[in-house]
Design a protein around this motif. Sequence first.
Motif, PDB file in Angstrom:
ATOM      1  N   GLU A  84       5.026  12.826  -6.592  1.00 57.63           N
ATOM      2  CA  GLU A  84       5.022  14.129  -5.919  1.00 57.63           C
ATOM      3  C   GLU A  84       3.673  14.338  -5.215  1.00 57.63           C
ATOM      4  O   GLU A  84       3.608  14.797  -4.080  1.00 57.63           O
ATOM      5  CB  GLU A  84       5.242  15.215  -6.979  1.00 57.63           C
ATOM      6  CG  GLU A  84       5.309  16.619  -6.455  1.00 57.63           C
ATOM      7  CD  GLU A  84       6.709  17.035  -6.055  1.00 57.63           C
ATOM      8  OE1 GLU A  84       6.804  17.734  -5.035  1.00 57.63           O
ATOM      9  OE2 GLU A  84       7.674  16.684  -6.747  1.00 57.63           O
ATOM     10  N   LYS A  85       2.600  13.967  -5.909  1.00 59.32           N
ATOM     11  CA  LYS A  85       1.247  14.147  -5.393  1.00 59.32           C
ATOM     12  C   LYS A  85       1.058  13.325  -4.112  1.00 59.32           C
ATOM     13  O   LYS A  85       0.517  13.823  -3.114  1.00 59.32           O
ATOM     14  CB  LYS A  85       0.244  13.716  -6.466  1.00 59.32           C
ATOM     15  CG  LYS A  85      -1.178  14.068  -6.167  1.00 59.32           C
ATOM     16  CD  LYS A  85      -2.073  13.763  -7.373  1.00 59.32           C
ATOM     17  CE  LYS A  85      -3.495  14.195  -7.084  1.00 59.32           C
ATOM     18  NZ  LYS A  85      -4.443  13.123  -7.089  1.00 59.32           N
ATOM     19  N   MET A  86       1.503  12.077  -4.135  1.00 63.20           N
ATOM     20  CA  MET A  86       1.383  11.192  -2.973  1.00 63.20           C
ATOM     21  C   MET A  86       2.192  11.758  -1.802  1.00 63.20           C
ATOM     22  O   MET A  86       1.717  11.822  -0.680  1.00 63.20           O
ATOM     23  CB  MET A  86       1.876   9.785  -3.320  1.00 63.20           C
ATOM     24  CG  MET A  86       1.906   8.825  -2.142  1.00 63.20           C
ATOM     25  SD  MET A  86       0.286   8.375  -1.537  1.00 63.20           S
ATOM     26  CE  MET A  86      -0.210   7.191  -2.789  1.00 63.20           C
ATOM     27  N   ILE A  87       3.427  12.190  -2.098  1.00 65.13           N
ATOM     28  CA  ILE A  87       4.296  12.725  -1.045  1.00 65.13           C
ATOM     29  C   ILE A  87       3.626  13.934  -0.394  1.00 65.13           C
ATOM     30  O   ILE A  87       3.496  14.001   0.833  1.00 65.13           O
ATOM     31  CB  ILE A  87       5.685  13.114  -1.607  1.00 65.13           C
ATOM     32  CG1 ILE A  87       6.421  11.876  -2.148  1.00 65.13           C
ATOM     33  CG2 ILE A  87       6.526  13.808  -0.538  1.00 65.13           C
ATOM     34  CD1 ILE A  87       7.663  12.173  -2.975  1.00 65.13           C
ATOM     35  N   SER A  88       3.168  14.869  -1.220  1.00 64.78           N
ATOM     36  CA  SER A  88       2.547  16.096  -0.698  1.00 64.78           C
ATOM     37  C   SER A  88       1.321  15.785   0.143  1.00 64.78           C
ATOM     38  O   SER A  88       1.130  16.373   1.205  1.00 64.78           O
ATOM     39  CB  SER A  88       2.150  17.023  -1.842  1.00 64.78           C
ATOM     40  OG  SER A  88       3.303  17.395  -2.546  1.00 64.78           O
ATOM     41  N   SER A  89       0.505  14.845  -0.319  1.00 69.06           N
ATOM     42  CA  SER A  89      -0.730  14.556   0.424  1.00 69.06           C
ATOM     43  C   SER A  89      -0.451  13.844   1.744  1.00 69.06           C
ATOM     44  O   SER A  89      -1.288  13.835   2.627  1.00 69.06           O
ATOM     45  CB  SER A  89      -1.691  13.734  -0.441  1.00 69.06           C
ATOM     46  OG  SER A  89      -1.233  12.404  -0.543  1.00 69.06           O
ATOM     47  N   CYS A  90       0.722  13.256   1.889  1.00 71.18           N
ATOM     48  CA  CYS A  90       1.036  12.525   3.124  1.00 71.18           C
ATOM     49  C   CYS A  90       1.845  13.344   4.129  1.00 71.18           C
ATOM     50  O   CYS A  90       2.049  12.894   5.260  1.00 71.18           O
ATOM     51  CB  CYS A  90       1.781  11.230   2.797  1.00 71.18           C
ATOM     52  SG  CYS A  90       0.772  10.040   1.898  1.00 71.18           S
ATOM     53  N   ASN A 124       0.866  -1.169   0.000  1.00 68.86           N
ATOM     54  CA  ASN A 124       0.000   0.000   0.000  1.00 68.86           C
ATOM     55  C   ASN A 124       0.909   1.228   0.000  1.00 68.86           C
ATOM     56  O   ASN A 124       1.544   1.542   0.996  1.00 68.86           O
ATOM     57  CB  ASN A 124      -0.888  -0.051   1.251  1.00 68.86           C
ATOM     58  CG  ASN A 124      -1.806   1.141   1.362  1.00 68.86           C
ATOM     59  OD1 ASN A 124      -1.423   2.276   1.077  1.00 68.86           O
ATOM     60  ND2 ASN A 124      -3.023   0.887   1.802  1.00 68.86           N
ATOM     61  N   GLU A 125       0.974   1.862  -1.157  1.00 70.79           N
ATOM     62  CA  GLU A 125       1.895   2.983  -1.354  1.00 70.79           C
ATOM     63  C   GLU A 125       1.639   4.140  -0.389  1.00 70.79           C
ATOM     64  O   GLU A 125       2.570   4.744   0.121  1.00 70.79           O
ATOM     65  CB  GLU A 125       1.783   3.464  -2.808  1.00 70.79           C
ATOM     66  CG  GLU A 125       3.002   4.203  -3.270  1.00 70.79           C
ATOM     67  CD  GLU A 125       3.993   3.364  -4.069  1.00 70.79           C
ATOM     68  OE1 GLU A 125       4.234   3.705  -5.217  1.00 70.79           O
ATOM     69  OE2 GLU A 125       4.526   2.376  -3.539  1.00 70.79           O
ATOM     70  N   GLU A 126       0.360   4.426  -0.108  1.00 72.73           N
ATOM     71  CA  GLU A 126       0.067   5.540   0.802  1.00 72.73           C
ATOM     72  C   GLU A 126       0.499   5.194   2.222  1.00 72.73           C
ATOM     73  O   GLU A 126       1.127   6.006   2.909  1.00 72.73           O
ATOM     74  CB  GLU A 126      -1.420   5.903   0.795  1.00 72.73           C
ATOM     75  CG  GLU A 126      -1.685   7.080   1.714  1.00 72.73           C
ATOM     76  CD  GLU A 126      -3.127   7.560   1.754  1.00 72.73           C
ATOM     77  OE1 GLU A 126      -3.418   8.427   2.594  1.00 72.73           O
ATOM     78  OE2 GLU A 126      -3.955   7.062   0.956  1.00 72.73           O
ATOM     79  N   ARG A 127       0.198   3.986   2.669  1.00 77.28           N
ATOM     80  CA  ARG A 127       0.602   3.573   4.024  1.00 77.28           C
ATOM     81  C   ARG A 127       2.130   3.607   4.147  1.00 77.28           C
ATOM     82  O   ARG A 127       2.678   4.082   5.130  1.00 77.28           O
ATOM     83  CB  ARG A 127       0.065   2.163   4.316  1.00 77.28           C
ATOM     84  CG  ARG A 127       0.366   1.693   5.732  1.00 77.28           C
ATOM     85  CD  ARG A 127      -0.154   0.295   5.982  1.00 77.28           C
ATOM     86  NE  ARG A 127       0.520  -0.673   5.126  1.00 77.28           N
ATOM     87  CZ  ARG A 127      -0.073  -1.713   4.548  1.00 77.28           C
ATOM     88  NH1 ARG A 127      -1.354  -1.938   4.734  1.00 77.28           N
ATOM     89  NH2 ARG A 127       0.612  -2.537   3.790  1.00 77.28           N
TER      90      ARG A 127
END
Length: 155
Positions: free
Chosen positions: A93-99, A59-62
């Motif tokens: 970049e989007k995933m990093i910023s949102s996390c 799970n990339e977000e986790r």
Amino acid sequence: MRMEKKSLTFDEIKQKLVNYCVYQDRCHAEVEQKMREFLLIDEAKEEILLYLMKENYLNEERYTRSYIRGKFYIKHWGRNKIKMYLKQKQISEKMISSCFDEIDEDDYRNTIARIYEDYSSKQKGIQEYQKKSKTIKYLMSRGFEYEIIGEVIND
């Protein structure tokens, strides 16, 4: 003595990759790297990746959230350094910023202030402006943003 590489079945390989993900959160790039150890055809790799995601082993977000928490709260890295390392792991970049909301803004500023005090107090025998500039460079090398360092130390 050369060890013969035991050939594993598809299910054994799949289980090894499940264990790899269970042991510690992984990102896609790490799992793909691990898969290269096994001579798999593309369809098999795809099937395993889909299985790992469907069953929430991968799970990339986790992964991104736990990476950010660990690197900030344990290693005391700033956002720039964390972002750079996540990009190397092909996290968007989007995933990093949102996390990045994993890092509390007050904690972030307090960490900068604490590191500034600690590092600065160890600089002996140099003038105040040199001490300040050396400490700012040190904080930047840890990935903290120049603007925020400035705000924190000039408050």
